[in-house]
Design an enzyme around this catalytic site. Structure first.
Site, short mmCIF file in Angstrom:
data_model
loop_
_atom_site.label_atom_id
_atom_site.label_comp_id
_atom_site.label_asym_id
_atom_site.label_seq_id
_atom_site.Cartn_x
_atom_site.Cartn_y
_atom_site.Cartn_z
N GLU A 190 0.84 -1.21 0.00
CA GLU A 190 0.00 0.00 0.00
C GLU A 190 0.87 1.26 0.00
O GLU A 190 0.78 2.12 0.88
CB GLU A 190 -0.98 -0.02 1.17
CG GLU A 190 -2.00 -1.15 1.05
CD GLU A 190 -3.13 -1.08 2.07
OE1 GLU A 190 -2.96 -0.49 3.14
OE2 GLU A 190 -4.21 -1.65 1.76
N HIS A 263 -13.82 1.54 -0.59
CA HIS A 263 -13.05 1.67 -1.83
C HIS A 263 -13.87 1.75 -3.12
O HIS A 263 -13.39 1.39 -4.18
CB HIS A 263 -12.02 0.53 -1.92
CG HIS A 263 -10.93 0.69 -0.91
ND1 HIS A 263 -10.13 -0.35 -0.48
CD2 HIS A 263 -10.49 1.79 -0.25
CE1 HIS A 263 -9.25 0.10 0.42
NE2 HIS A 263 -9.45 1.39 0.56
N GLU A 288 -5.72 -7.42 -1.71
CA GLU A 288 -6.38 -7.56 -0.41
C GLU A 288 -7.86 -7.23 -0.56
O GLU A 288 -8.20 -6.19 -1.11
CB GLU A 288 -5.80 -6.57 0.63
CG GLU A 288 -4.36 -6.80 0.99
CD GLU A 288 -3.89 -5.81 2.08
OE1 GLU A 288 -4.73 -5.18 2.73
OE2 GLU A 288 -2.67 -5.69 2.24
N ASP A 297 -17.96 -9.73 17.71
CA ASP A 297 -16.54 -9.89 18.03
C ASP A 297 -16.38 -11.17 18.85
O ASP A 297 -17.30 -11.58 19.56
CB ASP A 297 -16.06 -8.69 18.85
CG ASP A 297 -14.66 -8.92 19.39
OD1 ASP A 297 -13.75 -9.16 18.58
OD2 ASP A 297 -14.48 -8.87 20.63
N ASP A 299 -13.00 -11.95 20.37
CA ASP A 299 -11.73 -12.00 21.13
C ASP A 299 -11.54 -10.85 22.11
O ASP A 299 -10.52 -10.81 22.81
CB ASP A 299 -10.53 -12.12 20.18
CG ASP A 299 -10.19 -10.81 19.48
OD1 ASP A 299 -11.03 -9.89 19.48
OD2 ASP A 299 -9.07 -10.73 18.94
CA CA Z 1 -11.82 -8.81 17.48
#
Ligand code: CA
Length: 497
Positions: A190, A263, A288, A297, A299
């Site tokens: 990038e 994008h 990518e 979520d 974690d």
């Molecule tokens: Ca996470």
């Protein structure tokens, strides 16, 4: 018996039967999921269209205790699961020295040359080439950060160019020596605003050229990729290709990131890539992309796509589900393929960066305890996006916001490590046309094909999906010893139909 004539006869008979049977065969390969995803195949212009995945964090995850399973719950090497599901190329990021003075890893997988070598050799075992993604930095390089590696700090430009050449050649040698099949090298990540600490737009092309020279000298068959992002800035992206040409930068592939949240449209993506392909004759690809299958979520570290962020959904074409995730991947592949023969492929970014300790359903002290356990693993093994130790190198971002995976909800594996049905998109976009029994895909059915099945069954060799489909001659959805026997009987003139 005339072997050639027998083979012709067998091929003709099986090919004829194949057309009608193909539809019945393919679902059997789809595993045990109750609710299958649907994927319309793509008519690829490029027979070797890349259906790739970046799994750079995998070793740090495994060190933290993560295991991966197919959708039937069978534990297996992640690389085998990916290959079995149609992934045909692996991408890995490489940082020069992602460690502090005391040897503590910065995180993000602690991806140095040694990690890339391990990942590349495991990919090769399952028939997948490697894209080596040099960041030319000690930690994340992106549009906002292109920090010089510590050991190159203070070098004059000429010295820096020499260092880049030496480093690139040495790294590629180490990675290949470990058994990796290096198909492509990305010279910078990038690189919108710089590379390797160089931000002067007169000098950036010199860095590209130095890196490219090192790759060409190492092996002229390796594709050289440049990588930018923000394709939605259409005129700027086109200008980059003009700028590279004006500066005589030697490269083969013009790559962009494409995250649909930020994008622009797929039509614009195709237009930008087509301009580069048509004007300069370069291959083009998406290096990518990713998409969330859930907004949960798992974690304890906030995700880049969540209930609170990127969730307006107004300009997103796909739902946050396994089907939506598969649809996004197919759509991005289709957008690149629409460029024509220069459309090289698509890499999914970090499709296995799952949690190291599932927080789903936990609350109160139990949740806090699980997150604390995860934090300890992120620090010890570098399996989060950044560890606190990165603060010494990058105080403003990593030093402030270090933590776990921000993309666990964009993986193709659930929090327990089990493959999602959406992973099948990499296989289902392809229309396979196997000659049943031609396991080694050389156009003939011979005794070698029966031997290949036997060797595959005892793990001496790996058969890619196309070969697995050709090997399943009794069409029961599995490659087993009955297939080897059937091939032997075919060769002996028996017709078991
Ligand atoms: Ca996470």
């Amino acid at each position: 018996m005339n072997k050639k004539r027998l083979i012709t006869r067998i091929s003709a008979a099986f090919s004829a039967a194949l057309i009608t049977l193909l539809c019945a065969v393919l679902p059997a390969f789809a595993g045990g999921g109750e609710k299958e995803i649907t994927v319309e195949p793509i008519a690829f212009h490029n027979a070797d269209f890349i259906r790739g995945m970046d799994v750079s964090s995998v070793i740090s995850l495994e060190n933290s205790g993560v295991k991966f399973y197919d959708e039937n719950g069978r534990q297996a090497d992640l690389f085998r699961i990916l290959a079995d599901h149609g992934v045909n190329y692996i991408r890995v990021r490489v940082w020069n020295d992602p460690y502090d003075g005391a040897g503590k890893g910065y995180g993000g997988g602690n991806n140095d040359i040694e990690k890339a070598a391990q990942i590349g050799s495991r990919a090769a075992k399952y028939g997948m080439k490697l894209l080596v993604d040099f960041h030319y930095s000690d930690f994340w390089a992106d549009p906002l950060k292109q920090q010089s590696p510590k050991s190159w700090a203070g070098l004059y430009l000429d010295e820096r160019l020499s260092a880049i050449k030496e480093y690139t050649a040495s790294a590629l040698d180490s990675i290949r020596s470990a058994g990796a099949e290096i198909g492509m090298v990305q010279i910078g990540n990038e690189t919108n605003s710089g590379i390797a600490g160089v931000t002067n737009f007169d000098d950036i092309p010199k860095v590209f050229s130095a890196a490219a020279k090192a790759v060409r000298d190492f092996d002229p068959n390796i594709l050289i990729a440049v990588h930018f992002t923000n394709p939605e800035q259409t005129s700027t992206m086109k200008w980059r290709a003009d700028w590279l040409a004006q500066n005589n930068v030697d490269y083969d592939v013009f790559a962009t990131s494409y995250y649909p949240y930020w994008h622009g449209s797929l039509e614009n993506l195709t237009e930008v890539l087509r301009y580069v392909a048509d004007t300069y004759g370069k291959y083009v690809m998406v290096a990518e992309t990713s998409y969330a299958y859930t907004l949960e979520d798992s974690d304890g570290h906030p995700n880049t796509v969540s209930e609170w962020d990127n969730n307006s959904g107004d300009d997103l074409l796909w739902e946050f589900s396994e089907q939506g995730q598969a649809d996004e991947v197919r759509a991005v592949m289709n957008a690149v393929n629409n460029v024509g023969e220069k459309g090289l492929g698509v890499f999914y970014w970090e499709g296995a960066w799952i949690t190291v300790g599932d927080t789903t359903g936990l609350s109160g002290d139990a949740y806090t305890q699980r997150v604390n356990d995860n934090k300890a693993l992120w620090e010890q093994y570098g399996c989060g996006w950044a560890a606190s130790f990165a603060g010494a190198y990058e105080p403003d971002d990593a030093g402030q916001y270090f933590g776990g995976s921000a993309v666990d909800n964009q993986a193709f594996f659930d929090p327990s490590g089990k493959a999602l049905r959406s992973l099948w998109v990499f296989d289902r976009v392809v229309t396979y046309d196997p000659v049943l029994g031609d396991v080694d895909l050389d156009g003939e059915v011979t005794i070698l094909d029966a031997t290949a099945v036997q060797r595959y069954l005892v793990d001496l060799i790996y058969l890619k999906p196309a070969a697995q489909k050709a090997a399943d001659v009794n069409r029961n959805g599995e490659v087993d010893i009955l297939d080897a026997t059937r091939i032997q009987r075919m060769l002996a003139g028996f017709n078991d139909e």
